[in-house]
Design a protein around this motif. Structure first.
Motif, short mmCIF file in Angstrom:
data_model
loop_
_atom_site.label_atom_id
_atom_site.label_comp_id
_atom_site.label_asym_id
_atom_site.label_seq_id
_atom_site.Cartn_x
_atom_site.Cartn_y
_atom_site.Cartn_z
N GLY A 1 0.81 -1.20 0.00
CA GLY A 1 0.00 0.00 0.00
C GLY A 1 0.84 1.25 0.00
N ALA B 1 -3.99 4.68 0.70
CA ALA B 1 -4.46 3.57 -0.15
C ALA B 1 -3.74 2.31 0.31
CB ALA B 1 -4.20 3.86 -1.62
N ASN B 2 -4.24 1.69 1.33
CA ASN B 2 -3.63 0.48 1.87
C ASN B 2 -4.30 -0.77 1.29
OD1 ASN B 2 -1.91 1.97 3.59
ND2 ASN B 2 -3.61 2.23 5.05
N CYS B 3 -3.72 -1.89 1.59
CA CYS B 3 -4.29 -3.20 1.25
C CYS B 3 -4.55 -3.34 -0.26
CB CYS B 3 -5.59 -3.45 2.02
SG CYS B 3 -5.39 -3.42 3.81
N MET B 4 -3.50 -3.12 -1.04
CA MET B 4 -3.58 -3.34 -2.49
C MET B 4 -2.82 -4.61 -2.85
SD MET B 4 -3.33 0.42 -4.28
CE MET B 4 -1.68 0.80 -3.69
N ARG C 1 -7.93 -3.01 -4.82
CA ARG C 1 -7.81 -2.08 -3.70
C ARG C 1 -8.72 -2.48 -2.54
NH1 ARG C 1 -9.18 3.03 -3.89
NH2 ARG C 1 -11.07 2.59 -5.08
N GLY C 2 -8.36 -2.01 -1.37
CA GLY C 2 -9.18 -2.26 -0.20
C GLY C 2 -10.44 -1.40 -0.23
N ASP D 1 -11.62 0.87 1.83
CA ASP D 1 -11.47 2.25 2.29
C ASP D 1 -10.27 2.97 1.67
OD1 ASP D 1 -13.65 1.89 3.96
OD2 ASP D 1 -12.39 1.15 5.61
N SER D 2 -9.77 2.42 0.59
CA SER D 2 -8.59 3.01 -0.05
C SER D 2 -8.98 4.15 -0.98
CB SER D 2 -7.83 1.94 -0.83
OG SER D 2 -7.36 0.92 0.03
N VAL E 1 -1.98 9.95 -5.68
CA VAL E 1 -3.08 9.51 -4.81
C VAL E 1 -4.19 10.55 -4.98
CG1 VAL E 1 -3.83 8.95 -2.48
CG2 VAL E 1 -1.50 8.38 -3.24
#
Length: 272
Positions: free
Chosen positions: A183, A187-190, A213-214, A216-217, A269
């Motif tokens: 991430g 923008a986390n959890c990609m 993507r997550g 909440d990203s 971003v």
């Protein structure tokens, strides 16, 4: 009183001589009045002739020469008079040598940022300081778990697939290999996925790379390359992005032992 030049005097003398001859001829012809009348007409014609004074023409020409000389002297003295009016600014006009910097390419002044009005005082600084000083922090790719197949440097990551192309080319369509989670800021959890023979919607002779993507990203703008070949920058605002790319290798035997390298660069971003 008429003033005659040299040419006018000679003309007058010739006129008097002609009149004298006419008078003598008239004296010999007293019986007939024709000669007398002709001589009188001749004298009247000579009197009526307009003889331009030659001396006046000479004087007029001399006056014209004097006027030209005065005009030239006035032009010569004009810079000095103008220099006396302008003072120290009249260096080039008065004949002062030109500065050595003249004629060169002008040096641009340094660029300056906007300066608040002094009338607004500290209020202007309060209003503009966040706008002037705010800047986006750098984008840095961070791995959730370390992996020997992935290297991250700044906003770029490279994924070298562990399998050779000979093994990857045997995978069925819509089969994929996945990276560990990674991430960037906001923008986390990609996760990246590679489909060696494409997804269900891709055409023959193509491979597919997806970005997931997550929930909440934030949205991201990125670019993906497969063995150095890409399809330009893309934007992912939803949950998943799928992109089709040409196959990295053909089916020849010399390419079966080669590896596939997928690189991803996060350009922006979109939540900033």
């Amino acid at each position: 009183r008429w003033r005659y030049g040299r040419g006018a005097t000679a003309a007058a003398a010739a006129a008097r001589a002609s009149a004298a001859r006419a008078a003598a001829a008239g004296a010999g012809c007293q019986r007939s009045g024709g000669c007398r009348r002709s001589s009188q007409r001749g004298r009247r014609r000579l009197r009526g002739q307009h003889l331009e004074p030659f001396g006046s023409s000479v004087h007029a020409f001399a006056g014209l020469v004097s006027a030209c000389a005065a005009a030239r002297q006035g032009l010569a003295d004009a810079p000095a008079g103008l220099a006396a009016r302008l003072g120290p600014m009249a260096g080039p006009i008065a004949g002062v040598p030109r500065r050595s910097s003249w004629g060169r390419t002008p040096t641009p002044s340094p660029k300056m940022g906007p300066v608040p009005s002094p009338k607004l005082g500290p209020m202007m600084g309060t209003l503009t300081s966040p706008m002037m000083t705010s800047s986006k922090p750098p984008i840095v790719v961070q791995m959730m778990s370390p992996s020997a197949d992935i290297t991250a440097n700044g906003n770029r990551m490279e994924w070298t697939l562990p399998e050779s192309w000979g093994n990857l080319s045997k995978f069925p369509r819509d089969f994929s290999l996945n990276t560990p989670m990674f991430g960037v800021r906001l923008a986390n959890c990609m996760q990246l996925s590679f489909f060696p023979n494409g997804s269900r919607t891709s055409e023959d002779g193509q491979c597919t790379v997806s970005v997931t993507r997550g929930p909440d990203s934030a949205g991201i703008k990125f670019e993906i390359l497969v063995n150095g070949r890409g399809i330009g920058p893309k934007v992912c605002l939803g949950k998943r992005y799928l992109g089709d790319f040409p196959l990295p290798f053909n089916d020849s035997d010399e390419h079966k032992s080669k590896r596939v390298v997928i690189s991803m660069q996060v350009l922006d971003v979109l939540a900033d």
